[in-house]
Design a protein around this motif. Structure first.
Motif, PDB file in Angstrom:
ATOM      1  N   TYR A 135       1.018  -1.143   0.087  1.00  0.00           N
ATOM      2  CA  TYR A 135      -0.022   0.136   0.020  1.00  0.00           C
ATOM      3  C   TYR A 135       0.773   1.331  -0.121  1.00  0.00           C
ATOM      4  O   TYR A 135       1.423   1.401   0.957  1.00  0.00           O
ATOM      5  CB  TYR A 135      -0.857   0.077   1.106  1.00  0.00           C
ATOM      6  N   PRO A 136       0.780   2.210  -1.128  1.00  0.00           N
ATOM      7  CA  PRO A 136       1.592   3.458  -0.864  1.00  0.00           C
ATOM      8  C   PRO A 136       1.433   4.202   0.164  1.00  0.00           C
ATOM      9  O   PRO A 136       0.161   4.504   0.789  1.00  0.00           O
ATOM     10  CB  PRO A 136       1.000   4.077  -2.227  1.00  0.00           C
ATOM     11  N   PRO A 137       2.176   4.342   1.181  1.00  0.00           N
ATOM     12  CA  PRO A 137       2.199   5.243   2.320  1.00  0.00           C
ATOM     13  C   PRO A 137       1.379   6.552   2.228  1.00  0.00           C
ATOM     14  O   PRO A 137       0.518   6.796   2.964  1.00  0.00           O
ATOM     15  CB  PRO A 137       3.685   5.502   2.686  1.00  0.00           C
ATOM     16  N   GLU A 138       1.743   7.239   1.070  1.00  0.00           N
ATOM     17  CA  GLU A 138       0.797   8.425   0.859  1.00  0.00           C
ATOM     18  C   GLU A 138      -0.618   8.249   0.787  1.00  0.00           C
ATOM     19  O   GLU A 138      -1.500   8.916   1.184  1.00  0.00           O
ATOM     20  CB  GLU A 138       1.275   9.141  -0.332  1.00  0.00           C
ATOM     21  N   SER A 139      -1.053   7.022   0.025  1.00  0.00           N
ATOM     22  CA  SER A 139      -2.458   6.600  -0.302  1.00  0.00           C
ATOM     23  C   SER A 139      -3.047   6.365   1.013  1.00  0.00           C
ATOM     24  O   SER A 139      -3.954   6.575   1.380  1.00  0.00           O
ATOM     25  CB  SER A 139      -2.421   5.564  -1.275  1.00  0.00           C
ATOM     26  N   ARG A 140      -2.528   5.605   1.771  1.00  0.00           N
ATOM     27  CA  ARG A 140      -2.892   5.154   3.198  1.00  0.00           C
ATOM     28  C   ARG A 140      -2.957   6.419   4.123  1.00  0.00           C
ATOM     29  O   ARG A 140      -4.015   6.394   4.802  1.00  0.00           O
ATOM     30  CB  ARG A 140      -1.888   4.249   3.978  1.00  0.00           C
TER      31      ARG A 140
ATOM     32  N   ALA B 140       3.477 -14.887 -24.954  1.00  0.00           N
ATOM     33  CA  ALA B 140       3.246 -16.447 -25.209  1.00  0.00           C
ATOM     34  C   ALA B 140       4.160 -17.088 -24.517  1.00  0.00           C
ATOM     35  O   ALA B 140       3.935 -18.603 -24.256  1.00  0.00           O
ATOM     36  CB  ALA B 140       3.872 -16.665 -27.023  1.00  0.00           C
ATOM     37  N   THR B 141       4.959 -16.587 -23.238  1.00  0.00           N
ATOM     38  CA  THR B 141       5.716 -17.204 -22.431  1.00  0.00           C
ATOM     39  C   THR B 141       4.890 -17.310 -21.152  1.00  0.00           C
ATOM     40  O   THR B 141       5.525 -17.834 -20.176  1.00  0.00           O
ATOM     41  CB  THR B 141       7.273 -16.827 -22.283  1.00  0.00           C
ATOM     42  N   GLY B 142       3.868 -16.520 -21.100  1.00  0.00           N
ATOM     43  CA  GLY B 142       3.405 -16.341 -19.790  1.00  0.00           C
ATOM     44  C   GLY B 142       3.746 -15.250 -19.029  1.00  0.00           C
ATOM     45  O   GLY B 142       3.091 -15.006 -18.033  1.00  0.00           O
ATOM     46  N   LYS B 143       4.423 -14.310 -19.524  1.00  0.00           N
ATOM     47  CA  LYS B 143       5.062 -13.223 -18.732  1.00  0.00           C
ATOM     48  C   LYS B 143       4.253 -12.105 -18.992  1.00  0.00           C
ATOM     49  O   LYS B 143       3.542 -11.812 -20.243  1.00  0.00           O
ATOM     50  CB  LYS B 143       6.528 -12.823 -19.404  1.00  0.00           C
ATOM     51  N   VAL B 144       3.955 -11.237 -18.060  1.00  0.00           N
ATOM     52  CA  VAL B 144       3.137 -10.152 -18.298  1.00  0.00           C
ATOM     53  C   VAL B 144       3.734  -9.189 -18.912  1.00  0.00           C
ATOM     54  O   VAL B 144       4.909  -8.557 -18.636  1.00  0.00           O
ATOM     55  CB  VAL B 144       2.631  -9.432 -16.692  1.00  0.00           C
ATOM     56  N   SER B 145       3.289  -8.547 -20.119  1.00  0.00           N
ATOM     57  CA  SER B 145       4.146  -7.643 -21.003  1.00  0.00           C
ATOM     58  C   SER B 145       3.482  -6.345 -21.067  1.00  0.00           C
ATOM     59  O   SER B 145       3.806  -5.380 -21.641  1.00  0.00           O
ATOM     60  CB  SER B 145       4.091  -8.360 -22.397  1.00  0.00           C
ATOM     61  N   GLY B 146       2.190  -6.158 -20.433  1.00  0.00           N
ATOM     62  CA  GLY B 146       1.595  -4.757 -20.472  1.00  0.00           C
ATOM     63  C   GLY B 146       0.616  -4.756 -19.328  1.00  0.00           C
ATOM     64  O   GLY B 146      -0.091  -5.837 -19.088  1.00  0.00           O
ATOM     65  N   CYS B 147       0.357  -3.614 -18.853  1.00  0.00           N
ATOM     66  CA  CYS B 147      -0.984  -3.635 -17.766  1.00  0.00           C
ATOM     67  C   CYS B 147      -1.587  -2.036 -18.313  1.00  0.00           C
ATOM     68  O   CYS B 147      -0.659  -1.031 -18.149  1.00  0.00           O
ATOM     69  CB  CYS B 147      -0.438  -3.664 -16.390  1.00  0.00           C
ATOM     70  N   THR B 148      -2.804  -2.095 -18.213  1.00  0.00           N
ATOM     71  CA  THR B 148      -3.434  -0.780 -18.480  1.00  0.00           C
ATOM     72  C   THR B 148      -4.723  -0.943 -17.544  1.00  0.00           C
ATOM     73  O   THR B 148      -5.237  -1.901 -17.361  1.00  0.00           O
ATOM     74  CB  THR B 148      -4.028  -0.694 -19.946  1.00  0.00           C
ATOM     75  N   VAL B 149      -5.239   0.408 -16.966  1.00  0.00           N
ATOM     76  CA  VAL B 149      -6.298   0.468 -15.997  1.00  0.00           C
ATOM     77  C   VAL B 149      -7.294   0.581 -16.991  1.00  0.00           C
ATOM     78  O   VAL B 149      -7.613   1.424 -17.758  1.00  0.00           O
ATOM     79  CB  VAL B 149      -5.950   1.699 -15.223  1.00  0.00           C
ATOM     80  N   ALA B 150      -8.279  -0.202 -16.658  1.00  0.00           N
ATOM     81  CA  ALA B 150      -9.894  -0.371 -17.606  1.00  0.00           C
ATOM     82  C   ALA B 150     -10.679   0.518 -16.752  1.00  0.00           C
ATOM     83  O   ALA B 150     -11.579   1.166 -17.202  1.00  0.00           O
ATOM     84  CB  ALA B 150     -10.239  -1.642 -17.748  1.00  0.00           C
ATOM     85  N   THR B 151     -10.745   0.409 -15.481  1.00  0.00           N
ATOM     86  CA  THR B 151     -11.637   1.013 -14.414  1.00  0.00           C
ATOM     87  C   THR B 151     -10.652   1.613 -13.263  1.00  0.00           C
ATOM     88  O   THR B 151     -10.244   0.677 -12.589  1.00  0.00           O
ATOM     89  CB  THR B 151     -12.500   0.067 -13.895  1.00  0.00           C
ATOM     90  N   SER B 152     -10.796   2.892 -13.058  1.00  0.00           N
ATOM     91  CA  SER B 152      -9.681   3.353 -12.110  1.00  0.00           C
ATOM     92  C   SER B 152     -10.353   3.578 -10.681  1.00  0.00           C
ATOM     93  O   SER B 152     -11.660   3.227 -10.421  1.00  0.00           O
ATOM     94  CB  SER B 152      -9.672   4.901 -12.230  1.00  0.00           C
ATOM     95  N   SER B 153      -9.315   3.202  -9.804  1.00  0.00           N
ATOM     96  CA  SER B 153     -10.019   3.457  -8.374  1.00  0.00           C
ATOM     97  C   SER B 153     -10.499   4.845  -7.992  1.00  0.00           C
ATOM     98  O   SER B 153     -11.032   5.088  -6.895  1.00  0.00           O
ATOM     99  CB  SER B 153      -8.924   3.175  -7.355  1.00  0.00           C
ATOM    100  N   GLY B 154     -10.138   5.623  -8.851  1.00  0.00           N
ATOM    101  CA  GLY B 154     -10.229   7.312  -8.461  1.00  0.00           C
ATOM    102  C   GLY B 154      -9.147   7.797  -8.082  1.00  0.00           C
ATOM    103  O   GLY B 154      -9.147   8.996  -7.748  1.00  0.00           O
ATOM    104  N   PHE B 155      -7.943   6.950  -7.654  1.00  0.00           N
ATOM    105  CA  PHE B 155      -6.893   7.417  -7.111  1.00  0.00           C
ATOM    106  C   PHE B 155      -5.535   7.123  -7.979  1.00  0.00           C
ATOM    107  O   PHE B 155      -5.224   5.940  -8.000  1.00  0.00           O
ATOM    108  CB  PHE B 155      -6.762   6.995  -5.656  1.00  0.00           C
ATOM    109  N   PRO B 156      -4.729   8.142  -8.813  1.00  0.00           N
ATOM    110  CA  PRO B 156      -3.820   7.440  -9.791  1.00  0.00           C
ATOM    111  C   PRO B 156      -2.863   6.807  -8.912  1.00  0.00           C
ATOM    112  O   PRO B 156      -2.294   5.945  -9.753  1.00  0.00           O
ATOM    113  CB  PRO B 156      -3.247   8.845 -10.370  1.00  0.00           C
ATOM    114  N   ARG B 157      -2.215   7.037  -7.780  1.00  0.00           N
ATOM    115  CA  ARG B 157      -1.309   6.392  -7.196  1.00  0.00           C
ATOM    116  C   ARG B 157      -1.686   4.733  -6.747  1.00  0.00           C
ATOM    117  O   ARG B 157      -0.798   3.957  -7.125  1.00  0.00           O
ATOM    118  CB  ARG B 157      -1.065   6.836  -5.669  1.00  0.00           C
ATOM    119  N   LEU B 158      -2.770   4.599  -6.613  1.00  0.00           N
ATOM    120  CA  LEU B 158      -3.307   3.322  -6.410  1.00  0.00           C
ATOM    121  C   LEU B 158      -3.405   2.493  -7.759  1.00  0.00           C
ATOM    122  O   LEU B 158      -2.690   1.259  -7.763  1.00  0.00           O
ATOM    123  CB  LEU B 158      -4.759   2.938  -5.633  1.00  0.00           C
TER     124      LEU B 158
END
Length: 140
Positions: free
Chosen positions: A60-65, A81-99
């Protein structure tokens, strides 16, 4: 602090339909149909271990806490194709960019999958949607 991870949906190549020849009895047709379906269906990527361990309360980011920030983050995870995570994008935000940012950072760092397989059994890239919950309250 409470963190949760929920697997929403996984996707891989679309299924194809094939006709079953009308030979033999009903049991033979059912058996043939089942075998063809098993051969034709792609296999979705599967998380290795618990996705809940990818993002923990210790992360948990200390500033967020301190600010009492909490919420649900839904992310689209790209898996190579090897099972490694190659990217991540936010589909629905928590409302807090840090999180949101911390979620993708940790999923990319810690996430591991058994790769998706094509209907022919070849490892292929895929995507997964997953929701993680951040809660600043820990009951104390």
């Amino acid at each position: 602090m409470l963190l949760t991870a929920t697997l929403l949906a996984l996707s891989a190549a679309p299924m194809q339909e094939r006709r079953i020849q009308q030979t033999g009895g009903a049991a033979a047709r059912e058996k043939e149909e089942k075998q063809q379906q098993q051969q034709q269906q792609p296999v979705r990527a599967k998380p290795i271990g618990s996705p809940g361990a990818w993002v923990t309360s210790a992360d948990y980011p200390p500033e967020s806490r301190a600010a009492g920030e909490s919420g649900q983050v839904t992310v689209k995870i790209e898996i190579d194709a090897t099972g490694k995570v190659s990217g991540c994008t936010v589909a629905t935000s928590s409302g807090f960019p840090r999180l949101d940012q911390k979620t993708c950072e940790l999923v990319t760092l810690r996430g591991k999958y058994e790769p998706a397989l094509s209907p022919k059994g070849k490892a292929i890239p895929s995507t997964s949607m997953m929701r993680f919950g951040w809660s600043a309250t820990d009951g104390t």
